[in-house]
Design a protein around this motif. Structure first.
Motif, PDB file in Angstrom:
ATOM      1  N   ILE A  39       0.858  -1.182   0.000  1.00  0.00           N
ATOM      2  CA  ILE A  39       0.000   0.000   0.000  1.00  0.00           C
ATOM      3  C   ILE A  39       0.895   1.234   0.000  1.00  0.00           C
ATOM      4  CG2 ILE A  39      -1.815   1.277   1.225  1.00  0.00           C
ATOM      5  CD1 ILE A  39      -2.712  -1.508   0.342  1.00  0.00           C
ATOM      6  N   HIS A  40       0.681   2.101  -0.953  1.00  0.00           N
ATOM      7  CA  HIS A  40       1.409   3.372  -0.980  1.00  0.00           C
ATOM      8  C   HIS A  40       0.368   4.474  -0.874  1.00  0.00           C
ATOM      9  CE1 HIS A  40       4.517   6.271  -1.891  1.00  0.00           C
ATOM     10  NE2 HIS A  40       3.761   6.775  -2.848  1.00  0.00           N
ATOM     11  N   VAL A  41       0.443   5.252   0.182  1.00  0.00           N
ATOM     12  CA  VAL A  41      -0.504   6.343   0.402  1.00  0.00           C
ATOM     13  C   VAL A  41       0.257   7.647   0.276  1.00  0.00           C
ATOM     14  CG1 VAL A  41      -2.211   7.332   1.966  1.00  0.00           C
ATOM     15  CG2 VAL A  41      -1.748   4.874   2.038  1.00  0.00           C
ATOM     16  N   TRP A  42      -0.260   8.522  -0.531  1.00  0.00           N
ATOM     17  CA  TRP A  42       0.420   9.802  -0.745  1.00  0.00           C
ATOM     18  C   TRP A  42      -0.607  10.921  -0.783  1.00  0.00           C
ATOM     19  CZ3 TRP A  42      -0.208  13.225  -4.838  1.00  0.00           C
ATOM     20  CH2 TRP A  42      -1.074  12.790  -5.838  1.00  0.00           C
ATOM     21  N   ASP A  43      -0.127  12.117  -0.597  1.00  0.00           N
ATOM     22  CA  ASP A  43      -0.966  13.298  -0.739  1.00  0.00           C
ATOM     23  C   ASP A  43      -0.088  14.469  -1.114  1.00  0.00           C
ATOM     24  OD1 ASP A  43      -3.327  14.675  -0.885  1.00  0.00           O
ATOM     25  OD2 ASP A  43      -3.770  14.599   1.245  1.00  0.00           O
ATOM     26  N   LEU A  44      -0.702  15.490  -1.645  1.00  0.00           N
ATOM     27  CA  LEU A  44       0.032  16.705  -1.985  1.00  0.00           C
ATOM     28  C   LEU A  44       0.340  17.492  -0.725  1.00  0.00           C
ATOM     29  CD1 LEU A  44      -2.038  17.799  -5.079  1.00  0.00           C
ATOM     30  CD2 LEU A  44       0.327  17.014  -5.107  1.00  0.00           C
ATOM     31  N   ALA A  45       1.453  18.156  -0.753  1.00  0.00           N
ATOM     32  CA  ALA A  45       1.817  19.007   0.382  1.00  0.00           C
ATOM     33  C   ALA A  45       0.774  20.100   0.564  1.00  0.00           C
ATOM     34  CB  ALA A  45       3.182  19.618   0.145  1.00  0.00           C
ATOM     35  N   ALA A  46       0.587  20.531   1.784  1.00  0.00           N
ATOM     36  CA  ALA A  46      -0.438  21.534   2.113  1.00  0.00           C
ATOM     37  C   ALA A  46      -0.189  22.878   1.438  1.00  0.00           C
ATOM     38  CB  ALA A  46      -0.496  21.727   3.626  1.00  0.00           C
ATOM     39  N   ILE A  47       1.011  23.107   0.927  1.00  0.00           N
ATOM     40  CA  ILE A  47       1.291  24.406   0.296  1.00  0.00           C
ATOM     41  C   ILE A  47       0.564  24.572  -1.033  1.00  0.00           C
ATOM     42  CG2 ILE A  47       3.545  24.652   1.389  1.00  0.00           C
ATOM     43  CD1 ILE A  47       4.793  23.840  -1.323  1.00  0.00           C
ATOM     44  N   TYR A  48       0.072  23.469  -1.618  1.00  0.00           N
ATOM     45  CA  TYR A  48      -0.640  23.543  -2.886  1.00  0.00           C
ATOM     46  C   TYR A  48      -2.129  23.716  -2.633  1.00  0.00           C
ATOM     47  CZ  TYR A  48       3.587  21.708  -5.024  1.00  0.00           C
ATOM     48  OH  TYR A  48       4.864  21.527  -5.447  1.00  0.00           O
ATOM     49  N   SER A  49      -2.738  24.687  -3.316  1.00  0.00           N
ATOM     50  CA  SER A  49      -4.191  24.831  -3.244  1.00  0.00           C
ATOM     51  C   SER A  49      -4.793  23.905  -4.290  1.00  0.00           C
ATOM     52  CB  SER A  49      -4.610  26.274  -3.505  1.00  0.00           C
ATOM     53  OG  SER A  49      -4.411  26.602  -4.872  1.00  0.00           O
ATOM     54  N   HIS A  88      -0.605   3.487  17.020  1.00  0.00           N
ATOM     55  CA  HIS A  88      -1.704   3.837  17.923  1.00  0.00           C
ATOM     56  C   HIS A  88      -3.068   3.368  17.422  1.00  0.00           C
ATOM     57  CE1 HIS A  88       0.559   6.069  20.865  1.00  0.00           C
ATOM     58  NE2 HIS A  88       1.189   6.704  19.898  1.00  0.00           N
ATOM     59  N   HIS A  89      -3.217   3.171  16.102  1.00  0.00           N
ATOM     60  CA  HIS A  89      -4.538   2.861  15.554  1.00  0.00           C
ATOM     61  C   HIS A  89      -4.664   1.455  14.974  1.00  0.00           C
ATOM     62  CE1 HIS A  89      -5.880   6.973  16.139  1.00  0.00           C
ATOM     63  NE2 HIS A  89      -4.738   7.380  15.618  1.00  0.00           N
ATOM     64  N   ALA A  90      -3.581   0.727  14.858  1.00  0.00           N
ATOM     65  CA  ALA A  90      -3.628  -0.604  14.255  1.00  0.00           C
ATOM     66  C   ALA A  90      -4.416  -1.575  15.134  1.00  0.00           C
ATOM     67  CB  ALA A  90      -2.220  -1.129  14.033  1.00  0.00           C
ATOM     68  N   THR A  91      -5.152  -2.448  14.485  1.00  0.00           N
ATOM     69  CA  THR A  91      -5.925  -3.464  15.203  1.00  0.00           C
ATOM     70  C   THR A  91      -5.321  -4.852  15.022  1.00  0.00           C
ATOM     71  OG1 THR A  91      -7.397  -3.707  13.309  1.00  0.00           O
ATOM     72  CG2 THR A  91      -8.063  -2.149  15.040  1.00  0.00           C
ATOM     73  N   CYS A  92      -4.117  -4.897  14.452  1.00  0.00           N
ATOM     74  CA  CYS A  92      -3.412  -6.163  14.271  1.00  0.00           C
ATOM     75  C   CYS A  92      -1.938  -5.914  14.616  1.00  0.00           C
ATOM     76  CB  CYS A  92      -3.569  -6.675  12.843  1.00  0.00           C
ATOM     77  SG  CYS A  92      -2.775  -5.651  11.595  1.00  0.00           S
ATOM     78  N   PRO A  93      -1.149  -6.969  14.701  1.00  0.00           N
ATOM     79  CA  PRO A  93       0.275  -6.777  15.016  1.00  0.00           C
ATOM     80  C   PRO A  93       0.970  -5.882  13.993  1.00  0.00           C
ATOM     81  CG  PRO A  93      -0.325  -9.081  15.198  1.00  0.00           C
ATOM     82  CD  PRO A  93      -1.505  -8.382  14.590  1.00  0.00           C
ATOM     83  N   LEU A  94       1.975  -5.167  14.451  1.00  0.00           N
ATOM     84  CA  LEU A  94       2.721  -4.235  13.614  1.00  0.00           C
ATOM     85  C   LEU A  94       4.208  -4.546  13.695  1.00  0.00           C
ATOM     86  CD1 LEU A  94       2.910  -1.536  11.963  1.00  0.00           C
ATOM     87  CD2 LEU A  94       3.112  -0.380  14.165  1.00  0.00           C
ATOM     88  N   ALA A 150      -1.453   9.405   5.201  1.00  0.00           N
ATOM     89  CA  ALA A 150      -0.799   8.093   5.219  1.00  0.00           C
ATOM     90  C   ALA A 150      -1.356   7.175   6.303  1.00  0.00           C
ATOM     91  CB  ALA A 150       0.702   8.264   5.381  1.00  0.00           C
ATOM     92  N   VAL A 151      -1.500   7.679   7.513  1.00  0.00           N
ATOM     93  CA  VAL A 151      -1.992   6.836   8.610  1.00  0.00           C
ATOM     94  C   VAL A 151      -3.406   6.359   8.309  1.00  0.00           C
ATOM     95  CG1 VAL A 151      -2.587   6.759  11.064  1.00  0.00           C
ATOM     96  CG2 VAL A 151      -0.497   7.919  10.327  1.00  0.00           C
ATOM     97  N   ASP A 152      -4.276   7.257   7.900  1.00  0.00           N
ATOM     98  CA  ASP A 152      -5.657   6.870   7.592  1.00  0.00           C
ATOM     99  C   ASP A 152      -5.702   5.833   6.474  1.00  0.00           C
ATOM    100  OD1 ASP A 152      -6.606   8.645   9.487  1.00  0.00           O
ATOM    101  OD2 ASP A 152      -6.994  10.241   8.022  1.00  0.00           O
TER     102      ASP A 152
END
Length: 125
Positions: free
Chosen positions: A14-24, A110-116, A70-72
């Motif tokens: 799983i690769h989760v990405w998002d744009l930096a907050a500086i971009y509108s 903090h949010h995982a429901t399985c081993p990490l 990423a965490v979500d």
């Protein structure tokens, strides 16, 4: 990978990405930054999946790209697939920071429901 092969289970990258907050959003859509970054993320993930498939042909390796925090994204993907183990890679730039957990790793912990499992990249001096 050995654990997945022994159990006959697939591995999901799983690769989760998002744009930096500086971009509108307007600037992102007009400039085509979003589609360019999506293509780069897809290419990166597929290259990684091909590499792991070549190393472990006995394991089914699935690749999924998500956009958002990423965490979500990681937690939702793990919940949706009823993951038995989450493996988070980390990278550190100095020997001192290798002892610290990053923000994504802490959030998933903090949010995982399985081993990490937290697997650091080897430190190179």
């Amino acid at each position: 990978m050995a654990a997945a092969a022994e159990r006959g289970l697939p591995v999901r990258l799983i690769h989760v990405w998002d744009l930096a907050a500086i971009y509108s959003w307007d600037a992102v859509n007009v400039a085509g930054v979003s589609s360019e970054w999506t293509e780069n993320a897809e290419r990166h993930l597929e290259n990684l999946a091909v590499e792991w498939r070549q190393k472990h042909p006995e394991v089914t390796i699935e690749a999924e790209l998500r956009r958002g925090h990423a965490v979500d994204g990681i937690i939702k993907a793990a919940t949706e697939s009823d993951a038995q183990l989450l493996v988070i890679g980390t990278h550190h730039h100095t020997r001192l920071t290798s002892f610290l957990l990053g923000s994504v790793t802490r959030g998933v912990l903090h949010h995982a429901t399985c081993p990490l499992a937290v697997v650091p990249t080897p430190y190179e001096s």
